[in-house]
Design a protein around this motif. Structure first.
Motif, PDB file in Angstrom:
ATOM      1  N   UNK A  76     -11.962  10.044  -3.567  1.00  0.00           N
ATOM      2  CA  UNK A  76     -11.084  11.020  -4.227  1.00  0.00           C
ATOM      3  C   UNK A  76     -11.235  12.442  -3.694  1.00  0.00           C
ATOM      4  N   UNK A  77     -12.474  12.853  -3.415  1.00  0.00           N
ATOM      5  CA  UNK A  77     -12.767  14.118  -2.747  1.00  0.00           C
ATOM      6  C   UNK A  77     -13.817  13.842  -1.685  1.00  0.00           C
ATOM      7  N   UNK A 116      -9.010   2.746  -4.892  1.00  0.00           N
ATOM      8  CA  UNK A 116      -9.902   3.881  -5.062  1.00  0.00           C
ATOM      9  C   UNK A 116      -9.813   4.381  -6.492  1.00  0.00           C
ATOM     10  N   UNK A 117     -10.503   5.457  -6.788  1.00  0.00           N
ATOM     11  CA  UNK A 117     -10.490   6.006  -8.139  1.00  0.00           C
ATOM     12  C   UNK A 117      -9.115   6.598  -8.455  1.00  0.00           C
ATOM     13  N   UNK A 118      -8.460   6.078  -9.486  1.00  0.00           N
ATOM     14  CA  UNK A 118      -7.150   6.572  -9.957  1.00  0.00           C
ATOM     15  C   UNK A 118      -6.010   6.335  -8.977  1.00  0.00           C
ATOM     16  N   UNK A 119      -6.215   5.515  -7.986  1.00  0.00           N
ATOM     17  CA  UNK A 119      -5.181   5.280  -6.969  1.00  0.00           C
ATOM     18  C   UNK A 119      -3.951   4.599  -7.561  1.00  0.00           C
ATOM     19  N   UNK A 120      -4.137   3.721  -8.550  1.00  0.00           N
ATOM     20  CA  UNK A 120      -3.015   2.938  -9.066  1.00  0.00           C
ATOM     21  C   UNK A 120      -1.920   3.809  -9.667  1.00  0.00           C
ATOM     22  N   UNK A 162      -3.151   8.723  -7.856  1.00  0.00           N
ATOM     23  CA  UNK A 162      -4.247   9.562  -7.400  1.00  0.00           C
ATOM     24  C   UNK A 162      -4.075  10.997  -7.870  1.00  0.00           C
ATOM     25  N   UNK A 163      -5.145  11.789  -7.785  1.00  0.00           N
ATOM     26  CA  UNK A 163      -5.076  13.162  -8.278  1.00  0.00           C
ATOM     27  C   UNK A 163      -4.096  14.010  -7.472  1.00  0.00           C
ATOM     28  N   UNK A 204      -4.904  -0.923  -6.634  1.00  0.00           N
ATOM     29  CA  UNK A 204      -5.679  -0.970  -7.874  1.00  0.00           C
ATOM     30  C   UNK A 204      -6.738   0.133  -7.932  1.00  0.00           C
ATOM     31  N   UNK A 205      -7.119   0.462  -9.168  1.00  0.00           N
ATOM     32  CA  UNK A 205      -8.189   1.419  -9.412  1.00  0.00           C
ATOM     33  C   UNK A 205      -9.547   0.742  -9.256  1.00  0.00           C
ATOM     34  N   UNK A 206     -10.541   1.542  -8.935  1.00  0.00           N
ATOM     35  CA  UNK A 206     -11.916   1.038  -8.812  1.00  0.00           C
ATOM     36  C   UNK A 206     -12.821   1.792  -9.783  1.00  0.00           C
ATOM     37  N   UNK A 207     -14.021   1.281 -10.024  1.00  0.00           N
ATOM     38  CA  UNK A 207     -15.004   2.061 -10.779  1.00  0.00           C
ATOM     39  C   UNK A 207     -15.361   3.351 -10.034  1.00  0.00           C
ATOM     40  N   UNK A 208     -15.994   4.276 -10.744  1.00  0.00           N
ATOM     41  CA  UNK A 208     -16.407   5.541 -10.138  1.00  0.00           C
ATOM     42  C   UNK A 208     -17.683   5.325  -9.336  1.00  0.00           C
TER      43      UNK A 208
END
Length: 309
Positions: free
Chosen positions: A64-65, A11-15, A18-19, A36-40
């Motif tokens: 992410x949300x 997911x986004x920023x998961x690597x 995450x937030x 791994x991170x993914x595109x937005x």
């Protein structure tokens, strides 16, 4: 992830964790091929997860949300939910889990505070899970990952930094579709899920101390399927029902609970069922304390309901 090498987390920023730091340390333990991170692109995240699940993987995809799950709505409703049905059971995406933080956080405003669970309870083919604390989150998440149907797993953002409790070590699961009686009582049944269970417990404590009212608090845990038998048994005992959630009142899942329980327990009810929810407006920023179904609002509704003879 240790027991199943086909489990992926992305997911986004998961690597980097995450937030909310929920996936912190997983990259170092399991490597970039599995964490791994993914595109937005929420549609891309869920689309990729569906493809991986169809090939036998167990993807844990993070939105992410929860407010940003809507670009992936078509993928969830028209692909993930129908995959098994449209193939006549030949293919499925039962290993798919979608995690999404939801709800108020104190300063999120209208793009980071929404509770969209009701949209997904209307979709046959996906299950909806909403834990109310750390222990519940672990047990229900492991059950969701191993569930043979796709699951949307909503996590209350507020609980990330406010809920503290003992969590069992090792492999620990809680059954999907089975509610938890968080507090026994005799005068009224309070039903909620996620963060709102904590609010109901605070309201129950207030009316017990000030008014001598005994509340039975039920944590649904899962909305699809939801445990109507446990709620009905409680309402048949107390004769009163209050349902509360952060999402707007109109067409919220509380309406489903009230409708089904009224059908099942009509002759046991001593007062009209009550809903204490968010309002039918965009989630506000500076007026968040006025929008939320607080313990005070719940307590006032309990007192009003008990006035019915």
């Amino acid at each position: 992830m240790e027991s199943d090498p086909k489990t992926l987390c992305f997911g986004e920023d998961v690597a980097f964790g995450g937030v909310f730091m929920c996936s912190r340390g997983l990259l170092d333990r399991f490597g970039r091929a599995r964490v791994f991170n993914t595109p937005l692109s929420e549609q891309g995240i869920v689309g990729f997860a569906i493809g991986a699940a169809a090939e036998g993987y167990s993807p844990i995809a993070e939105i992410q949300f929860a407010d940003y799950i809507f670009p992936a709505f078509d993928q969830i409703t028209n692909e993930a939910a129908k995959y098994r049905y449209r193939s006549g059971g030949v293919y499925d995406v039962g290993g798919l889990t979608i995690r999404a933080p939801y709800g108020a956080v104190g300063h999120g405003g209208h793009y980071h505070s929404q509770s969209p669970e009701a949209f997904f309870t209307h979709i046959p083919g996906v299950k909806v899970v909403m834990p109310s604390g750390p222990r519940e989150a672990k047990g229900l998440l492991l059950a969701a990952i191993r569930e043979p149907d796709p699951v949307i797993f909503f996590e209350a953002k507020m609980l990330y930094r406010t809920a503290v409790e003992e969590v069992p070590e090792g492999d620990f699961m809680l059954p999907l579709g089975k509610a938890r009686i968080a507090q026994a009582g005799t005068d009224i049944t309070l039903v909620g899920w996620g963060q709102q269970v904590r609010v109901l417990e605070l309201a129950a404590k207030e009316v017990a101390e000030r008014d001598g009212i005994s509340c039975e608090v039920i944590d649904l845990r899962t909305l699809v399927p939801w445990d109507i038998d446990t709620v009905a048994a409680s309402v048949n005992k107390t004769g009163r029902l209050l349902v509360s959630h952060e999402a707007p009142l109109s067409s919220g899942f509380g309406a489903e609970v009230v409708s089904r329980i009224t059908d099942r327990c009509f002759y046991a009810l001593e007062a009209p069922p009550v809903r204490v929810c968010g309002y039918d407006i965009p989630f506000p920023l500076v007026y968040e304390p006025l929008y939320l179904p607080t313990a005070r609002r719940v307590a006032d509704a309990v007192r009003h309901t008990l006035q019915h003879s």
